[in-house]
Design an enzyme around this catalytic site. Structure first.
Site, mmCIF file in Angstrom:
data_model
loop_
_atom_site.group_PDB
_atom_site.id
_atom_site.type_symbol
_atom_site.label_atom_id
_atom_site.label_comp_id
_atom_site.label_asym_id
_atom_site.label_seq_id
_atom_site.Cartn_x
_atom_site.Cartn_y
_atom_site.Cartn_z
ATOM 1 N N GLY A 77 11.508 -31.502 92.154
ATOM 2 C CA GLY A 77 11.465 -32.857 91.589
ATOM 3 C C GLY A 77 11.913 -33.910 92.588
ATOM 4 O O GLY A 77 12.791 -33.662 93.415
ATOM 5 N N ARG A 141 6.283 -27.466 93.484
ATOM 6 C CA ARG A 141 7.234 -26.482 92.951
ATOM 7 C C ARG A 141 6.857 -25.037 93.271
ATOM 8 O O ARG A 141 7.367 -24.119 92.625
ATOM 9 C CB ARG A 141 7.372 -26.671 91.439
ATOM 10 C CG ARG A 141 8.104 -27.950 91.026
ATOM 11 C CD ARG A 141 8.606 -27.871 89.600
ATOM 12 N NE ARG A 141 9.240 -29.099 89.170
ATOM 13 C CZ ARG A 141 10.527 -29.380 89.365
ATOM 14 N NH1 ARG A 141 11.294 -28.520 89.996
ATOM 15 N NH2 ARG A 141 11.033 -30.519 88.922
ATOM 16 N N LYS A 198 19.289 -31.404 97.462
ATOM 17 C CA LYS A 198 18.594 -32.462 96.715
ATOM 18 C C LYS A 198 18.585 -32.144 95.231
ATOM 19 O O LYS A 198 18.452 -30.983 94.868
ATOM 20 C CB LYS A 198 17.157 -32.530 97.217
ATOM 21 C CG LYS A 198 16.242 -33.403 96.397
ATOM 22 C CD LYS A 198 14.972 -32.691 95.936
ATOM 23 C CE LYS A 198 15.205 -31.668 94.871
ATOM 24 N NZ LYS A 198 14.003 -31.180 94.193
ATOM 25 N N THR A 199 18.747 -33.048 94.377
ATOM 26 C CA THR A 199 18.393 -33.042 92.957
ATOM 27 C C THR A 199 19.142 -34.143 92.218
ATOM 28 O O THR A 199 20.367 -34.282 92.371
ATOM 29 C CB THR A 199 18.606 -31.698 92.214
ATOM 30 O OG1 THR A 199 18.241 -31.879 90.848
ATOM 31 C CG2 THR A 199 20.033 -31.163 92.260
ATOM 32 N N LYS A 238 21.354 -54.227 64.810
ATOM 33 C CA LYS A 238 20.617 -53.601 63.705
ATOM 34 C C LYS A 238 20.063 -52.228 64.036
ATOM 35 O O LYS A 238 19.455 -51.602 63.184
ATOM 36 C CB LYS A 238 19.488 -54.525 63.234
ATOM 37 C CG LYS A 238 18.447 -54.831 64.294
ATOM 38 C CD LYS A 238 17.331 -55.696 63.719
ATOM 39 C CE LYS A 238 16.269 -55.965 64.769
ATOM 40 N NZ LYS A 238 15.198 -56.804 64.314
ATOM 41 N N GLU A 307 19.173 -33.857 78.356
ATOM 42 C CA GLU A 307 17.865 -33.209 78.149
ATOM 43 C C GLU A 307 17.977 -31.734 77.766
ATOM 44 O O GLU A 307 17.206 -31.217 76.969
ATOM 45 C CB GLU A 307 17.086 -33.347 79.470
ATOM 46 C CG GLU A 307 15.703 -32.810 79.468
ATOM 47 C CD GLU A 307 15.049 -32.932 80.852
ATOM 48 O OE1 GLU A 307 13.907 -33.383 80.908
ATOM 49 O OE2 GLU A 307 15.674 -32.579 81.871
HETATM 50 P P1 FBP Z 1 14.768 -30.539 90.638
HETATM 51 O O1 FBP Z 1 15.786 -29.591 90.062
HETATM 52 O O2 FBP Z 1 13.629 -29.856 91.286
HETATM 53 O O3 FBP Z 1 15.404 -31.555 91.531
HETATM 54 O O4 FBP Z 1 14.120 -31.383 89.441
HETATM 55 C C1 FBP Z 1 14.921 -31.955 88.477
HETATM 56 C C2 FBP Z 1 14.132 -32.604 87.361
HETATM 57 O O5 FBP Z 1 13.990 -33.989 87.583
HETATM 58 C C3 FBP Z 1 14.829 -32.347 86.025
HETATM 59 O O6 FBP Z 1 15.798 -33.332 85.766
HETATM 60 C C4 FBP Z 1 13.681 -32.342 85.063
HETATM 61 O O7 FBP Z 1 13.954 -31.558 83.930
HETATM 62 C C5 FBP Z 1 12.562 -31.753 85.863
HETATM 63 O O8 FBP Z 1 12.834 -32.052 87.211
HETATM 64 C C6 FBP Z 1 11.214 -32.284 85.485
HETATM 65 O O9 FBP Z 1 10.248 -31.585 86.190
HETATM 66 P P2 FBP Z 1 8.789 -32.125 86.480
HETATM 67 O O10 FBP Z 1 8.903 -33.160 87.560
HETATM 68 O O11 FBP Z 1 8.061 -30.938 86.967
HETATM 69 O O12 FBP Z 1 8.255 -32.725 85.224
#
Ligand code: FBP
Length: 547
Positions: A77, A141, A198-199, A238, A307
């Site tokens: 991601g 991925r 990264k993330t 509201k 999430e």
């Molecule tokens: P990474 O772990 O690869 O950095 O991705 C994190 C993320 O953004 C999560 O927060 C999310 O659940 C997921 O990727 C969404 O994946 P996609 O981009 O394939 O929809």
């Protein structure tokens, strides 16, 4: 390409480097290391890359380096700052020797296997400095885990004369980087592999890696928008806003945003699991906050939901597991049943406990649990609209309380999901500097012949000049975990620690935030201006490092 005024001004920003990296550099090696757990098993699996020392870069003498080519991959991601990792790496290798070349593999690890690449020249790099996104070479991925993939990769690396590969990714991608480093070392192919943390999820961190890049910018972006919603909410008075926040598994993003915006409710999945809470417990908790605020005449509020929540509710986990098995065996029969009767069919087939939970779920969610499967036969939990599930269940509970005379008020909900909005934002000063430093550090690890290391930059709540750059053997972060029925070496995923300072701070304040309207409005990320506005690290980092 038309550029915005901010993009043009921001292109000129020179990211800061730790002092030790600003001139000539030498490496300082520490003691041999051990993996965090399962030492014997990890040592056996990584005979060539296990036990290497931690390294640190300090100021050194001028030295000449033979020319070399380097490859880079963006994996998984998007996270703000990826382009700066690449520009830091580029500047680092050019400083070592201007003849050095950088190749980018296209659309993630798949580009290495399929031999799709491009040379990254200074013209290209300059277009992407300090920008968000991964579009310079794209991301993907594809998992690098099979010998055939490693060999296909070796073919192109050899052809391009590449001496080292930098993989920019999360815990899984860095685990795979380590496996690849070990494989090339065992084969004596002479190719080094370096990882970068990264993330946006913030779950790749440990004693050595203080934070993963992108977390800072993503959380600030979400916090800006949540703050705007809070202000809207406090103006109209509201609505209850139910806001789901990205973060596949851990709740770091929700927790950081809560610390920044002080919402009325923030659910932390790790706490829900630790306290063995049911979905009804979570709903009751939220409904009680709604009822208490209503008693004060406040029929509005904000609720943050991570999430990954559903998978942390022990009872839901068990329901999903039984549904997976049941539908894998009885899928054909299930599909042959008329749509309107499918729910009752499942209720009649599950074990009594899971059947009762399934029956209590709103129609839409129950459907999603029984229909949408990924290619491995699993429920796609991220597609479940947890924010709607919770608000519907809260509404039902409040209606019941109203009848019993336990609640007097109005409840109207709005729903939001923030995820993709933050992943490609222009990196904050923190991420711009941190990423550039990580990339530059990777070049120094390569120059010093290291493989199987993750680039590390520490002391990150201090000004950038005082940051400490070095490398951590990836094996040091590993343990054995069951994945797809087999024990595998993996980097430990960092979940929210309930005894950690960020959670404790949140837990000590949440009762007040629930009752009072104590919202904080962080506003947009600022790139130019006073340092206290532009250069704050996340609250998580500040609390973890007690600054
Ligand atoms: P990474 O772990 O690869 O950095 O991705 C994190 C993320 O953004 C999560 O927060 C999310 O659940 C997921 O990727 C969404 O994946 P996609 O981009 O394939 O929809």
């Amino acid at each position: 390409m038309t550029k915005s005024a901010l993009q043009i001004a921001r292109a000129a920003y020179q990211p800061k480097l730790p002092k030790a990296l600003q001139g000539f550099v030498k490496v300082q090696e520490g003691e041999p290391t051990q993996s965090v757990a399962d030492q014997e098993a990890i040592k056996q699996l990584f005979p060539n890359t296990y036990g290497m020392p931690l390294v640190k870069f300090v100021e050194g003498e001028a030295k000449t380096y033979a020319p070399m080519n380097v490859g880079v991959i963006l994996s998984g991601g998007q996270a703000p700052g990826g382009h700066n990792v690449i520009s830091g790496l580029f500047d680092g290798i050019k400083k070592l020797n201007p003849e050095n070349k950088l190749y980018g593999f296209i659309l993630g690890p798949g580009g290495l296997v399929d031999h799709k690449y491009m040379e990254l020249t200074s013209d290209i790099i300059d277009e992407y400095r300090n920008t968000g996104g991964f579009d310079i070479i794209g991301s993907g991925r594809t998992k690098l885990e099979k010998t055939e993939q490693f060999e296909k990769g070796y073919e192109i690396l050899k052809e391009l004369g590449i001496k080292a590969l930098v993989i920019i990714g999360g815990d899984d991608s860095n685990t795979n980087a380590c496996v690849l480093a070990e494989y090339y070392a065992a084969k004596k192919y002479g190719i080094q592999v370096i990882g970068c943390p990264k993330t946006i999820d913030g779950d790749l961190k440990n004693d050595m890696i203080e934070t993963s890049f992108g977390f800072d910018t993503a959380c600030k972006t979400y916090s800006e928008v949540i703050g705007n919603i809070e202000r809207d909410c406090n103006s109209a008075r509201k609505y209850w806003h139910f806001i789901k926040l990205m973060g596949r598994s851990a709740s770091h993003i929700a927790l950081e945003c809560a610390l920044q915006v002080q919402p009325n409710v923030c659910i932390i999945s790790e706490e829900v699991e630790a306290k063995n809470m049911s979905l009804d417990d979570v709903v009751t908790y939220i409904a009680q906050v709604v009822a208490d605020r209503a008693a004060d005449g406040n029929n509005f509020g904000t609720v943050l939901i991570p999430e990954g929540l559903i998978e942390f509710i022990p009872a839901m986990k068990s329901l999903i597991a039984e549904l997976n098995d049941f539908l894998a065996q009885n899928g054909d029969e299930f599909n042959s049943i008329e749509r309107t009767k499918q729910r009752d069919y499942i209720i009649g087939k599950l074990s009594p406990a899971n059947s009762a939970i399934y029956a209590s779920l709103p129609e839409g969610v129950a459907r999603q649990l029984s229909l949408d499967r990924d290619p491995h036969g699993n429920v796609q939990v991220s597609l479940i609209e947890t924010e709607k599930l919770l608000s519907e269940m809260v509404a039902t509970k409040l209606a019941a309380w109203k009848k019993e005379g336990k609640y007097v008020g109005k409840f109207a909900a709005q729903h939001h999901f923030f995820g993709y909005e933050g992943r490609c934002a222009a990196p904050s000063n923190f991420d711009a500097d941190y990423c550039y430093s990580l990339g530059y550090t990777a070049s120094m690890l390569i120059a010093n012949g290291k493989t199987g290391y993750m680039s590390s930059v520490k002391n990150t709540t201090a000004p950038a000049a005082e940051w400490i750059a070095g490398g951590v053997p990836i094996t040091m972060m590993m343990n054995m975990e069951r994945r797809h029925g087999e024990m595998k070496p993996v980097i430990q995923k960092a979940l929210v620690k309930l005894d950690g300072a960020p959670f404790k701070e949140f837990a000590s304040k949440r009762a007040v935030w629930a009752k009072e309207t104590a919202y904080v409005y962080p506003g947009p990320i600022q790139y130019f201006g006073p340092t206290e506005v532009c250069d704050q690290p996340t609250k998580t980092l500040q609390l973890e490092q007690a600054k």
